[in-house]
Write an enzyme that holds these catalytic residues in place. Structure first.
Site, short mmCIF file in Angstrom:
data_model
loop_
_atom_site.label_atom_id
_atom_site.label_comp_id
_atom_site.label_asym_id
_atom_site.label_seq_id
_atom_site.Cartn_x
_atom_site.Cartn_y
_atom_site.Cartn_z
N SER A 135 0.82 -1.21 0.00
CA SER A 135 0.00 0.00 0.00
C SER A 135 0.85 1.27 0.00
O SER A 135 0.36 2.35 -0.32
CB SER A 135 -0.92 0.02 1.22
OG SER A 135 -1.83 -1.06 1.19
N GLY A 184 -3.10 3.63 -4.30
CA GLY A 184 -3.76 4.33 -5.40
C GLY A 184 -5.11 4.93 -5.04
O GLY A 184 -5.60 4.83 -3.91
N CYS A 242 -9.37 -1.95 3.79
CA CYS A 242 -8.60 -0.79 3.31
C CYS A 242 -9.05 -0.38 1.89
O CYS A 242 -10.13 0.13 1.72
CB CYS A 242 -7.11 -1.10 3.39
SG CYS A 242 -6.09 0.38 3.49
N GLN A 275 -12.90 0.86 0.32
CA GLN A 275 -13.22 1.99 -0.56
C GLN A 275 -13.91 1.50 -1.84
O GLN A 275 -14.84 2.14 -2.33
CB GLN A 275 -11.93 2.74 -0.90
CG GLN A 275 -11.27 3.38 0.31
CD GLN A 275 -9.80 3.69 0.07
OE1 GLN A 275 -9.33 3.69 -1.06
NE2 GLN A 275 -9.07 3.95 1.14
N PHE A 296 -7.16 7.81 1.28
CA PHE A 296 -8.49 8.06 0.73
C PHE A 296 -9.53 7.48 1.69
O PHE A 296 -9.22 6.59 2.49
CB PHE A 296 -8.65 7.44 -0.66
CG PHE A 296 -7.78 8.07 -1.71
CD1 PHE A 296 -8.27 9.09 -2.52
CD2 PHE A 296 -6.47 7.66 -1.89
CE1 PHE A 296 -7.47 9.67 -3.48
CE2 PHE A 296 -5.65 8.24 -2.85
CZ PHE A 296 -6.16 9.25 -3.65
N HIS A 300 -6.61 -2.27 9.03
CA HIS A 300 -5.97 -3.56 8.79
C HIS A 300 -6.19 -4.51 9.96
O HIS A 300 -5.45 -4.46 10.95
CB HIS A 300 -4.46 -3.37 8.58
CG HIS A 300 -4.09 -2.73 7.29
ND1 HIS A 300 -3.52 -3.42 6.25
CD2 HIS A 300 -4.23 -1.46 6.86
CE1 HIS A 300 -3.31 -2.60 5.23
NE2 HIS A 300 -3.74 -1.40 5.57
N GLU A 354 -5.49 -7.57 10.07
CA GLU A 354 -4.36 -8.50 10.21
C GLU A 354 -3.26 -7.87 11.06
O GLU A 354 -2.48 -8.57 11.70
CB GLU A 354 -3.82 -8.90 8.84
CG GLU A 354 -2.76 -8.01 8.24
CD GLU A 354 -3.29 -6.65 7.81
OE1 GLU A 354 -2.49 -5.70 7.73
OE2 GLU A 354 -4.51 -6.53 7.57
#
Length: 403
Positions: free
Chosen positions: A61, A247, A273, A277, A318, A367, A369
């Site tokens: 990421s 992104g 994550c 979105q 974002f 996250h 995890e």
């Protein structure tokens, strides 16, 4: 993702060279080279974690981002093959204040500076990261360049031009650049029976995510970002998972279209994550760029389902835009029925999770995890297993009724 990467024995680092960090608004910070010597450009963001720097740098990421570590001492525990969250370091650059002179940890297989140099990652040390972080909080995440050695001797105008001509994160479609090119399977540990099959779209997945799914008896098929619905259905999945990744979600037209086909088919869906979105966009909600984002392992989030506050791991620039005029405590109607904001950030009220009431789909912005921690949100994997179980039981009931 393989977690068996091993680092070579620690090597003596070369003497540091002059380095300079240049922000796109013209502010500069001078220091010394750390890692590779040369130049790099990306989006400057800050991460508030006091530990877990290796998991951070190897998180896909962070592709095309220059990471400012707010903790002053970085590299204390060295690096090792077990803590890799992917097969490489994805950070475009690294900014630290005081790098460790030498690692001190029984798990260490090398030092961070040498690992960055070996990976070709340009960094800078000796920077007042407190002042830099305050600047980014006030002005927002922005493009930045790190220049060291010969590159640091160019004029400020030349360096600033290099920064300002670099691509921005808004509008960037990056998932395909970090995704696997071929499908592979992460199977449950030996002795754990396979209960379900899940198609996991790799948008920049971290290695611990499929490991935690597999631990719960799921055969996880990690599939490329460009996977079609027909290819996805060819493995007869019991559910679908969309991973984290880099992104702008507004650029992910293919992935959003695929997710809508998944929702139309009624398959259980779980996203984290970037996957959160994309679920928002698939439901017809908008996304927007945060001023400076959430990054670190100390972000408080309220789970409205349980009323509990979780300390969570974040990495996102974002977020989902809840419809104007509607409180996040109230559900909104979408083409797929009602959806509610299941989780909310307590620092700034950002939407941190979605739960659909009429289709079996939910997601979180953070996250669960949580490599390298905390583990407050790991229960979300159990919530996904429950969704898979309900879907599987209903299919069996329908099959029995038709027989």
């Amino acid at each position: 993702m393989s977690q068996e990467t091993a680092y070579p024995a620690q090597q003596r680092a070369d003497l540091p060279q002059d380095a300079v960090l240049v922000l796109e608004d013209g502010r500069t910070f001078r220091g010394e080279s750390y890692g590779a010597v040369g130049r790099t450009v990306g989006e400057a963001v800050f991460a508030t974690a006091m530990t877990g720097y290796q998991e951070t740098f190897t998180d896909p990421s962070y592709h095309r981002q220059v990471i400012v570590m707010t903790a002053p001492h970085i590299g204390n525990t060295g690096v090792n093959g077990a803590d890799m969250e992917s097969q490489r370091i994805w950070a475009a650059g690294v900014v630290v204040r005081d790098p460790a002179l030498r690692p001190s940890n029984w798990r260490s297989q090398g030092d961070l500076g040498s690992a960055l140099a070996e990976a070709g990652v340009v960094g800078i040390s000796g920077v007042d990261t407190r002042a830099l972080t305050r600047h980014l909080r006030d002005r927002g995440a922005m493009r930045a360049g790190i220049f060291s050695g010969e590159d640091a001797r160019a004029t400020t105008d030349e360096l600033l031009e290099a920064v300002r001509t670099a691509p921005e994160m808004t509008g960037a479609a990056l998932a395909a650049e970090v995704s696997t090119t071929e499908t592979y399977v992460v199977s449950p540990p030996e002795g754990t029976p396979v209960r379900f099959t899940v198609a996991a779209l790799d948008l920049g997945v971290k290695g611990r995510t499929p490991a935690l799914l597999a631990k719960r008896g799921i055969a996880v098929h990690i599939m490329p970002a460009a996977t079609t619905f027909e290819e996805l259905m060819a493995i007869s999945p019991d559910g679908v998972f969309f991973s984290n990744g880099p992104g702008d979600p507004a650029s992910a037209d293919h992935e959003v279209g695929l997710l809508r086909q998944v929702l139309d088919a009624g398959l259980p869906f779980f996203g984290i994550c970037f996957g959160n979105q994309l679920l928002g966009r698939a439901l017809g909600l908008d996304t927007y760029k945060l001023v400076f984002g959430h990054r670190g392992i100390n972000q408080p989030v309220l789970d409205r389902t349980t009323g509990k506050v979780e300390v969570t791991s974040h990495n996102h620039g974002f977020a989902i835009a809840w419809p104007q005029g509607v409180p996040t405590s109230e559900p909104v109607q979408t083409p797929y029925g009602a959806v509610r904001c299941s989780h909310v950030a307590l620092n700034d009220d950002v939407v941190e999770g979605l739960a659909c009431e009429d289709v079996p789909a939910f997601s979180v912005q953070y996250h669960p995890e949580a490599a390298a921690g905390p583990h407050d949100a790991e229960y979300l994997f159990d919530r996904f297993v429950q969704s898979l179980t309900t879907y599987h039981d209903e299919r069996k009931k329908d099959a029995s009724a038709q027989a």
